[in-house]
Scaffold this motif. Sequence first.
Motif, PDB file in Angstrom:
ATOM      1  N   VAL A  21      71.590  52.289  16.267  1.00  0.00           N
ATOM      2  CA  VAL A  21      72.242  52.576  17.544  1.00  0.00           C
ATOM      3  C   VAL A  21      73.310  53.629  17.253  1.00  0.00           C
ATOM      4  CG1 VAL A  21      73.579  51.639  19.456  1.00  0.00           C
ATOM      5  CG2 VAL A  21      71.882  50.204  18.294  1.00  0.00           C
ATOM      6  N   HIS A  70      73.595  45.091  21.953  1.00  0.00           N
ATOM      7  CA  HIS A  70      72.752  45.282  20.756  1.00  0.00           C
ATOM      8  C   HIS A  70      72.990  44.224  19.684  1.00  0.00           C
ATOM      9  CE1 HIS A  70      71.012  49.140  21.936  1.00  0.00           C
ATOM     10  NE2 HIS A  70      72.210  49.449  22.439  1.00  0.00           N
ATOM     11  N   SER A 102      69.923  45.509  13.290  1.00  0.00           N
ATOM     12  CA  SER A 102      70.492  46.527  14.176  1.00  0.00           C
ATOM     13  C   SER A 102      71.800  47.030  13.575  1.00  0.00           C
ATOM     14  CB  SER A 102      70.724  45.896  15.556  1.00  0.00           C
ATOM     15  OG  SER A 102      71.338  46.821  16.381  1.00  0.00           O
ATOM     16  N   ASP A 107      66.965  49.128  13.099  1.00  0.00           N
ATOM     17  CA  ASP A 107      67.143  49.678  14.441  1.00  0.00           C
ATOM     18  C   ASP A 107      68.518  50.320  14.501  1.00  0.00           C
ATOM     19  OD1 ASP A 107      64.720  48.706  15.197  1.00  0.00           O
ATOM     20  OD2 ASP A 107      65.529  46.812  15.950  1.00  0.00           O
TER      21      ASP A 107
END
Lengths: 288, 310
Positions: B27, B62, B2, B25
Amino acid sequence: MAGNPKGQVNGPFTEESRAELFKCAGLNSAGYDPWGLNLETTERTAKAVMWFYKHYFRVETTGVDKIPRGRVLLVPNHGGQLPLDGMLIALALLTDPKQPRLVRGMVERWFPALPFVGTLFVRCGQVVGDPDNCRELLARDQAIMVFPEGVRGSGKTIWNHYRLQDFGTGFVRLALENKAPIVPVAVVGSEETYPSVMNLSWLARLLGTPYVPVTPFFPLLGPLGMLPLPVKIQIHFGDPIWFDSDPDQPDDEVQEKVDLVKTRIQSMLDEGLEQRPGLRVLNKLLGR
Amino acid sequence: MSIVITGAVGALARIVARKLRNEDDLVGIDLRPLHSGRRLYKSFHHLKRYNQRRAAEIFRSHRPRALLHLGMRGASARSLNARYTQNVLGTRHLLHLCSRYGVERVTVLGTYHVYGAHQHNPVNIREDAPLRASQIFPQIADIVELDHAVTHFMWRHGEVSTILLRPVNIVGPSINNQITRLLRSQRCPILLGFNPMEQFIHEEDAADAIILAHRGQHTGVYNVAGEGALPYAGAVRLAGGRTVPIPHVLAYPVVGALSRWRLTFPKHLMDYFRYATIIDDGAFRADFGWEPRYSLVETLGSLQFPARHA
């Protein structure tokens, strides 16, 4: 003084010399190096001032072939108010028929602030006299030209003609750090192009310039008095000096090496003056 | 993995996100709303300030392993207060969160403007050169302070692997910053008698450099430049424009007066069009094996087309 190809032919660039210059310059796809050198502009400028070189100052050179290939420091005397000596040395080497060299002259730090002139100098390969610039250029095996006298030399009056002023020591440390030879250069005749009798230091302070010379013709004749006198100029290149010692040695040891270079240039200047009876008499009259 | 990307709405962040989204991933956070390209990010958060409490909640929920801080507000932004809040306070807060929530790798995008434009500048400025921008133009002190905040963080928080990039002018078909707006205008003002060398990097090359820095192991400060340098007037011509020379004695007061009303380029950046600030990116190339893919001609030629979305 080494024997001379008197009246060496400096003509337009040949295809070979142009190719050689481009190969050594290290330009990017847009045709520039990081300092702003552009060989097309340099070539155009060289052609534009070639008439002055050949017919106005009637430049003669000796010992060009003594300059080693690769990295090298050219150390000339400085005189004549404007950096004409630097320009003529650069032109002599750029248009040398046997081994054309692009010389990167170190200019005063206030030069970039000048419109037009500052930009033209940069395009023709001149760079701000900063040690970092010198190191970078020597690392690229370029020939650099430093005037250790600085404005002390260029701004001197006729009473001090051909007397070398104090030398800075930085150029010797640079040569030691980068293992580069030093070629002493004597320019005879440049001092008389602007025979300054006094420096208006108060006006210079006001204008923010290093000096404001008064010559027999300037400011008396106005802009016409700014034209340099058509003195014959001789450029003598000496044997290269190789120093091989610790770059971090104490100042007094570096000073000895500086004095050696200075003595070499002074003796070349004296020899050069001996060959110029007119200048010799003039300088004798001035107490030299 | 992330990854939090700040400035996620910006064109450069979108290019980076496009290159990373298949493997990580992402963000995205930004102070601007995201109108399009939502698919690039797994989640997107629109914040008012980077130093507000919600930023901590993003890190808590996250648990990112990396931060790409691309959300610096450029030196051209007029509001000093907004820039200080975003660049200095915001960055400090994000760095604090990185250390608190176990982020492993932090990549911060700074700018070469920190070196300042000065007539004494040597060519090929290296990373250890003094940052004299704030001495010359106090208006961009925030950018220098951001730089110092990141280097200070590197020193204090060795557990977080941190890298700060100082890129040159980033240009490209999708970038919309002060320099691309200037180069895209058909008539570019130039200071009469001055034509300093400028460096440009293509947006794709800049994105690749950011990703290389993010994936690499080295920490520290790195300059990032493109293929080389060319005079400003040459850059204008390659971008398809024409130069309009203005005497500098006239340009400074006029631009100073007009920029107060946001009608022209900010006065404090004008020296970058008078004196060269040429940086050396040899360390980045050596440590990360980076080479620009776009030549100067291609980089500036890409501005001949109207801006498009990344």
